[in-house]
Design a protein around this motif. Structure first.
Motif, PDB file in Angstrom:
ATOM      1  N   LEU A 420       3.127  38.230  16.339  1.00  0.00           N
ATOM      2  CA  LEU A 420       1.790  38.092  15.757  1.00  0.00           C
ATOM      3  C   LEU A 420       0.935  37.101  16.550  1.00  0.00           C
ATOM      4  O   LEU A 420       1.463  36.206  17.205  1.00  0.00           O
ATOM      5  CB  LEU A 420       1.903  37.579  14.322  1.00  0.00           C
ATOM      6  CG  LEU A 420       2.591  38.478  13.301  1.00  0.00           C
ATOM      7  CD1 LEU A 420       2.582  37.796  11.940  1.00  0.00           C
ATOM      8  CD2 LEU A 420       1.915  39.829  13.230  1.00  0.00           C
ATOM      9  N   ALA A 421      -0.378  37.288  16.461  1.00  0.00           N
ATOM     10  CA  ALA A 421      -1.285  36.316  17.057  1.00  0.00           C
ATOM     11  C   ALA A 421      -1.172  35.005  16.271  1.00  0.00           C
ATOM     12  O   ALA A 421      -0.874  35.008  15.079  1.00  0.00           O
ATOM     13  CB  ALA A 421      -2.721  36.839  16.997  1.00  0.00           C
ATOM     14  N   VAL A 422      -1.404  33.896  16.955  1.00  0.00           N
ATOM     15  CA  VAL A 422      -1.268  32.583  16.327  1.00  0.00           C
ATOM     16  C   VAL A 422      -2.653  31.964  16.149  1.00  0.00           C
ATOM     17  O   VAL A 422      -3.469  31.973  17.064  1.00  0.00           O
ATOM     18  CB  VAL A 422      -0.378  31.660  17.190  1.00  0.00           C
ATOM     19  CG1 VAL A 422      -0.391  30.240  16.637  1.00  0.00           C
ATOM     20  CG2 VAL A 422       1.038  32.202  17.245  1.00  0.00           C
ATOM     21  N   ALA A 423      -2.908  31.450  14.943  1.00  0.00           N
ATOM     22  CA  ALA A 423      -4.145  30.720  14.684  1.00  0.00           C
ATOM     23  C   ALA A 423      -3.779  29.250  14.507  1.00  0.00           C
ATOM     24  O   ALA A 423      -2.930  28.916  13.681  1.00  0.00           O
ATOM     25  CB  ALA A 423      -4.821  31.254  13.424  1.00  0.00           C
ATOM     26  N   THR A 424      -4.402  28.388  15.295  1.00  0.00           N
ATOM     27  CA  THR A 424      -4.091  26.966  15.145  1.00  0.00           C
ATOM     28  C   THR A 424      -4.823  26.427  13.927  1.00  0.00           C
ATOM     29  O   THR A 424      -5.975  26.775  13.665  1.00  0.00           O
ATOM     30  CB  THR A 424      -4.501  26.153  16.381  1.00  0.00           C
ATOM     31  OG1 THR A 424      -5.808  26.545  16.752  1.00  0.00           O
ATOM     32  CG2 THR A 424      -3.548  26.383  17.529  1.00  0.00           C
ATOM     33  N   ALA A 425      -4.133  25.582  13.204  1.00  0.00           N
ATOM     34  CA  ALA A 425      -4.728  24.979  12.008  1.00  0.00           C
ATOM     35  C   ALA A 425      -4.941  23.500  12.269  1.00  0.00           C
ATOM     36  O   ALA A 425      -4.318  22.924  13.152  1.00  0.00           O
ATOM     37  CB  ALA A 425      -3.834  25.185  10.802  1.00  0.00           C
TER      38      ALA A 425
ATOM     39  N   PHE B  67      -5.325  42.504   9.419  1.00  0.00           N
ATOM     40  CA  PHE B  67      -4.363  42.091  10.443  1.00  0.00           C
ATOM     41  C   PHE B  67      -3.600  40.872   9.930  1.00  0.00           C
ATOM     42  O   PHE B  67      -4.088  40.147   9.076  1.00  0.00           O
ATOM     43  CB  PHE B  67      -5.098  41.733  11.739  1.00  0.00           C
ATOM     44  CG  PHE B  67      -5.844  42.889  12.351  1.00  0.00           C
ATOM     45  CD1 PHE B  67      -5.237  43.701  13.298  1.00  0.00           C
ATOM     46  CD2 PHE B  67      -7.153  43.178  11.972  1.00  0.00           C
ATOM     47  CE1 PHE B  67      -5.910  44.776  13.855  1.00  0.00           C
ATOM     48  CE2 PHE B  67      -7.840  44.251  12.533  1.00  0.00           C
ATOM     49  CZ  PHE B  67      -7.215  45.056  13.475  1.00  0.00           C
ATOM     50  N   PHE B  68      -2.401  40.666  10.476  1.00  0.00           N
ATOM     51  CA  PHE B  68      -1.618  39.486  10.109  1.00  0.00           C
ATOM     52  C   PHE B  68      -1.635  38.479  11.250  1.00  0.00           C
ATOM     53  O   PHE B  68      -1.639  38.864  12.410  1.00  0.00           O
ATOM     54  CB  PHE B  68      -0.164  39.878   9.802  1.00  0.00           C
ATOM     55  CG  PHE B  68      -0.042  40.909   8.712  1.00  0.00           C
ATOM     56  CD1 PHE B  68      -0.663  40.713   7.491  1.00  0.00           C
ATOM     57  CD2 PHE B  68       0.679  42.067   8.911  1.00  0.00           C
ATOM     58  CE1 PHE B  68      -0.560  41.655   6.475  1.00  0.00           C
ATOM     59  CE2 PHE B  68       0.791  43.035   7.908  1.00  0.00           C
ATOM     60  CZ  PHE B  68       0.170  42.822   6.693  1.00  0.00           C
ATOM     61  N   MET B  69      -1.639  37.203  10.887  1.00  0.00           N
ATOM     62  CA  MET B  69      -1.583  36.152  11.898  1.00  0.00           C
ATOM     63  C   MET B  69      -0.639  35.053  11.433  1.00  0.00           C
ATOM     64  O   MET B  69      -0.407  34.883  10.246  1.00  0.00           O
ATOM     65  CB  MET B  69      -2.966  35.551  12.143  1.00  0.00           C
ATOM     66  CG  MET B  69      -3.858  36.415  13.009  1.00  0.00           C
ATOM     67  SD  MET B  69      -5.255  35.489  13.604  1.00  0.00           S
ATOM     68  CE  MET B  69      -6.099  36.782  14.514  1.00  0.00           C
ATOM     69  N   ARG B  70      -0.134  34.298  12.406  1.00  0.00           N
ATOM     70  CA  ARG B  70       0.805  33.211  12.124  1.00  0.00           C
ATOM     71  C   ARG B  70       0.068  31.881  12.277  1.00  0.00           C
ATOM     72  O   ARG B  70      -0.746  31.730  13.191  1.00  0.00           O
ATOM     73  CB  ARG B  70       1.960  33.313  13.127  1.00  0.00           C
ATOM     74  CG  ARG B  70       3.137  32.435  12.851  1.00  0.00           C
ATOM     75  CD  ARG B  70       3.943  32.840  11.640  1.00  0.00           C
ATOM     76  NE  ARG B  70       4.659  34.107  11.779  1.00  0.00           N
ATOM     77  CZ  ARG B  70       5.353  34.668  10.790  1.00  0.00           C
ATOM     78  NH1 ARG B  70       5.409  34.077   9.609  1.00  0.00           N
ATOM     79  NH2 ARG B  70       5.968  35.813  10.977  1.00  0.00           N
ATOM     80  N   VAL B  71       0.360  30.933  11.372  1.00  0.00           N
ATOM     81  CA  VAL B  71      -0.300  29.619  11.419  1.00  0.00           C
ATOM     82  C   VAL B  71       0.501  28.648  12.283  1.00  0.00           C
ATOM     83  O   VAL B  71       1.727  28.591  12.186  1.00  0.00           O
ATOM     84  CB  VAL B  71      -0.437  29.029   9.998  1.00  0.00           C
ATOM     85  CG1 VAL B  71      -1.087  27.646  10.047  1.00  0.00           C
ATOM     86  CG2 VAL B  71      -1.217  29.959   9.105  1.00  0.00           C
ATOM     87  N   ALA B  72      -0.178  27.879  13.130  1.00  0.00           N
ATOM     88  CA  ALA B  72       0.469  26.798  13.871  1.00  0.00           C
ATOM     89  C   ALA B  72      -0.334  25.529  13.630  1.00  0.00           C
ATOM     90  O   ALA B  72      -1.523  25.475  13.964  1.00  0.00           O
ATOM     91  CB  ALA B  72       0.533  27.128  15.363  1.00  0.00           C
ATOM     92  N   GLY B  73       0.277  24.524  13.005  1.00  0.00           N
ATOM     93  CA  GLY B  73      -0.427  23.262  12.753  1.00  0.00           C
ATOM     94  C   GLY B  73      -0.585  22.998  11.268  1.00  0.00           C
ATOM     95  O   GLY B  73      -0.337  23.875  10.440  1.00  0.00           O
ATOM     96  N   LEU B  86       2.102  32.884   6.960  1.00  0.00           N
ATOM     97  CA  LEU B  86       1.613  34.199   7.389  1.00  0.00           C
ATOM     98  C   LEU B  86       0.263  34.474   6.720  1.00  0.00           C
ATOM     99  O   LEU B  86       0.159  34.466   5.500  1.00  0.00           O
ATOM    100  CB  LEU B  86       2.632  35.270   6.971  1.00  0.00           C
ATOM    101  CG  LEU B  86       2.282  36.716   7.242  1.00  0.00           C
ATOM    102  CD1 LEU B  86       2.380  37.011   8.731  1.00  0.00           C
ATOM    103  CD2 LEU B  86       3.219  37.633   6.474  1.00  0.00           C
ATOM    104  N   LEU B  87      -0.753  34.698   7.535  1.00  0.00           N
ATOM    105  CA  LEU B  87      -2.089  34.931   6.993  1.00  0.00           C
ATOM    106  C   LEU B  87      -2.412  36.415   6.959  1.00  0.00           C
ATOM    107  O   LEU B  87      -2.104  37.142   7.911  1.00  0.00           O
ATOM    108  CB  LEU B  87      -3.141  34.220   7.846  1.00  0.00           C
ATOM    109  CG  LEU B  87      -3.014  32.697   7.960  1.00  0.00           C
ATOM    110  CD1 LEU B  87      -4.053  32.161   8.946  1.00  0.00           C
ATOM    111  CD2 LEU B  87      -3.191  32.045   6.594  1.00  0.00           C
ATOM    112  N   PHE B 109      -7.870  31.299  18.723  1.00  0.00           N
ATOM    113  CA  PHE B 109      -8.024  31.472  17.284  1.00  0.00           C
ATOM    114  C   PHE B 109      -7.754  30.169  16.559  1.00  0.00           C
ATOM    115  O   PHE B 109      -6.792  29.473  16.866  1.00  0.00           O
ATOM    116  CB  PHE B 109      -7.028  32.507  16.754  1.00  0.00           C
ATOM    117  CG  PHE B 109      -7.269  33.893  17.266  1.00  0.00           C
ATOM    118  CD1 PHE B 109      -8.497  34.513  17.085  1.00  0.00           C
ATOM    119  CD2 PHE B 109      -6.272  34.584  17.931  1.00  0.00           C
ATOM    120  CE1 PHE B 109      -8.726  35.799  17.554  1.00  0.00           C
ATOM    121  CE2 PHE B 109      -6.496  35.874  18.403  1.00  0.00           C
ATOM    122  CZ  PHE B 109      -7.719  36.476  18.214  1.00  0.00           C
ATOM    123  N   VAL B 111      -7.841  28.567  12.357  1.00  0.00           N
ATOM    124  CA  VAL B 111      -8.092  28.844  10.944  1.00  0.00           C
ATOM    125  C   VAL B 111      -8.725  27.599  10.322  1.00  0.00           C
ATOM    126  O   VAL B 111      -8.191  26.498  10.423  1.00  0.00           O
ATOM    127  CB  VAL B 111      -6.804  29.304  10.207  1.00  0.00           C
ATOM    128  CG1 VAL B 111      -5.644  28.349  10.401  1.00  0.00           C
ATOM    129  CG2 VAL B 111      -7.082  29.500   8.708  1.00  0.00           C
TER     130      VAL B 111
END
Lengths: 425, 154
Positions: A420-425, B67-73, B86-87, B109, B111
């Motif tokens: 999956l694409a990664v979105a930074t938070a 679409f699905f996306m993964r969170v980092a942070g 998982l978003l 990207f 969020v």
């Protein structure tokens, strides 16, 4: 009521798919390469502006790519197919009839839809762009051939905002436009026909529209005669709603590295046959024959060359991967010669008929047919659920020294949980 | 079906077509036979069979644009969005004041929560350590999609 057919075509489709999940590619020159990173199969506008043509081998572009910072991407068909399905699904809601013509284009029947077609087309463009993120252009005409041409106009002329409706032109305006385009732009007119038409003084689309149908039929074909009728607004080609079941299924690929030994070739042939058999079952057909072929690299002129094909008829038509592989391997062993470096192998399933109409013979082993069907259905179900290739014949091997080279392939953002694409938070 | 496929198996297929030259008739008898097999008390639940609940139906409003996306942070933990979550992102939904969005900032990207202010829009984290991301007038804020759900492993 005049006929109205729309052709919706995605712009630089593969590049647009790559950009959707890698926004940093926006505004940069990007190419997508064919299998094994061989040739250019999709170009961003920036690359087109550099004068780089379709189908150019990538190795010939290394210098110009370095100079202009062209970013190469390997083909990621899992991603393209998923985004294509989304686009086609949305478009199917706009018309009572849709023909999905290829991965990135479809025809829509707009006849009888009482609204300004150009406005409807703009709505489609905006929705596809916003909902799926893919830019498209729409061409509208009284026939499929004119719709195709209209789409070309919509793409080439930025003032049109991605839509061109030839039905709104009066006859003299339309002819003026057709006079502007070379005859080679017409759908179905290939490079060779173009040269021959030019020899007859037919240079523009308008020339072809006004050519004598009888003469064209005599000197070319009934197909080109139909094209003339279509250019004159007489629809000869209907929308095929269902993709017709393929009469031939081909699965062939070039190897990542040249392959000289039989065991590696056997693995490759089993892998390709497995894939072809899956496609065969997908369209509920059975094959009566399988052709297997291998060839060396014709561009390495100093290397010894060998290419050969063999068609193996099956004594009973089947869709069973095991039987098809068995036949393909028999053929491969007959045509293989040691001492050659093979670059490509492939299999072609032929004599394809619907499974439902399989003729029964006196010697049919119904029980084994049923067991075979059950096994294949289970195998397909598992592979659909657990991912393609989860369950396969061991002969396909686990380490594929011959596998495709895909050095710059992007993640399968929409079809694999791990990618999956990664979105930074 | 079991009883029939058994009898069919023991019969050579050529004989089968002789016995039942009329295909339609064959299928009608087949159907009759099938209906006769389940003996015993009919299940009282038969009339109440409904499709089992599907999370897809619940979480995906527009299947073409989701679409699905993964969170980092961890900058969004204040809104219950954690690292690795998982978003579920829908591109068809409008992004308004307060929406949690996937925005494209410098080609990547991120969020964040979209906030309207008198001086334009900004992206706000849900964590005291992260400052607001102001969008300069010449900078193009691109909203990729609107986060509809967050799937968090407990």
């Amino acid at each position: 009521m005049p006929r109205a057919i729309a052709l919706v075509d995605c712009n630089n489709f593969y590049v647009s798919c790559e950009r959707l999940f890698q926004p940093k590619l926006e505004g940069k020159p990007v190419v997508v390469l064919s299998n094994n990173d061989g040739c250019v199969v999709s170009r961003s506008q920036e690359v087109k502006d550099l004068g780089i043509k379709m189908a150019v081998p990538w190795y010939q572009l290394k210098d110009i790519a370095k100079r202009h910072g062209i970013i190469p991407r390997s083909s990621n068909y899992s991603l393209y197919a998923d985004l294509s399905n989304r686009v086609m699904s949305l478009l199917s809601g706009y018309a009572p009839q849709q023909e999905v013509y290829s991965i990135d284009e479809c025809f829509l029947e707009l006849t009888g839809i009482h609204t300004v077609h150009a406005e409807l087309a703009q709505t489609m463009r905006q929705q596809i762009k916003r909902h799926v993120g893919i830019p498209v252009c729409v061409g509208i005409g009284a026939t499929k051939t004119l719709a195709k041409l209209a789409n070309h106009v919509a793409k080439k002329d930025p003032r049109r905002d991605g839509v061109c409706d030839l039905n709104t032109y009066n006859p003299s305006e339309l002819d003026a436009l057709l006079a502007y385009f070379p005859v080679g732009e017409v759908w179905g007119v290939g490079r060779r026909s173009t040269a021959r038409l030019q020899a007859l003084g037919i240079d523009t689309v308008l020339d072809l529209k006004r050519a004598s149908p009888k003469r064209i039929r005599d000197e070319f074909s009934v197909v080109l005669e139909r094209t003339i009728a279509e250019l004159n607004g007489i629809a000869c080609l209907e929308l095929d709603e269902l993709m017709p079941a393929k009469q031939q299924i081909i699965c062939s690929r070039s190897f990542g590295n040249l392959v000289g030994n039989l065991p590696d070739l056997e693995q490759a042939v089993i892998a390709y046959t497995t894939r072809a058999a899956e496609k065969l079952r997908n369209q509920h057909s059975i094959a009566g024959g399988i052709q297997v072929y291998i060839r060396t690299n014709p561009h390495k002129e100093r290397d010894p060359q060998h290419q050969e094909a063999m068609l193996l008829p099956l004594h009973e038509a089947t869709d069973d991967t095991r039987l098809l592989c068995h036949a393909a391997l028999q053929g491969l062993r007959r045509i293989y010669r040691s001492g050659y470096a093979y670059q490509k192998a492939g299999v072609i399933l032929t004599a394809i008929t619907p499974r439902a109409t399989r003729p029964r013979t006196l010697f049919d082993d119904v029980e084994s047919q049923q067991r075979s069907h059950a096994l294949m259905t289970t195998m397909d179900a598992i592979n659909r659920r657990m991912g393609s290739g989860s369950l396969k014949l061991l002969g396909e091997g686990t380490q594929k020294s011959w596998a495709m080279r895909r050095e710059n392939v992007s993640p399968r953002y929409t079809t694999e949980w791990q990618e999956l694409a990664v979105a930074t938070a | 079906m079991p009883s029939l496929s058994h009898s069919r198996r023991s019969m050579p297929s050529s004989l089968l077509s002789l016995t039942y030259p009329n295909k339609e008739l064959f299928h009608r008898q087949y159907a009759l036979l099938r209906g006769a097999v389940p003996a015993g008390f009919p299940s009282p639940a038969d009339d109440y069979i409904e499709g089992r609940l599907s999370l897809d139906d619940h979480l995906v409003q527009h299947k073409e644009s989701t679409f699905f996306m993964r969170v980092a942070g961890d900058s969004m933990r204040g809104l219950g969005i954690f690292d690795g979550d998982l978003l579920v992102v829908d591109r068809a939904m409008p992004a308004t004041h307060g929406s949690v969005v996937i925005a494209v900032v410098d080609g990547e990207f991120t969020v964040k929560q979209l906030i309207d202010t008198a001086r334009g829009q900004l992206l706000r984290a849900a964590h005291p350590d992260y400052p607001d991301v102001h969008i300069r007038p010449e900078q193009d804020l691109s909203i990729w999609g609107v986060v509809q759900w967050n799937v968090h492993k407990v």
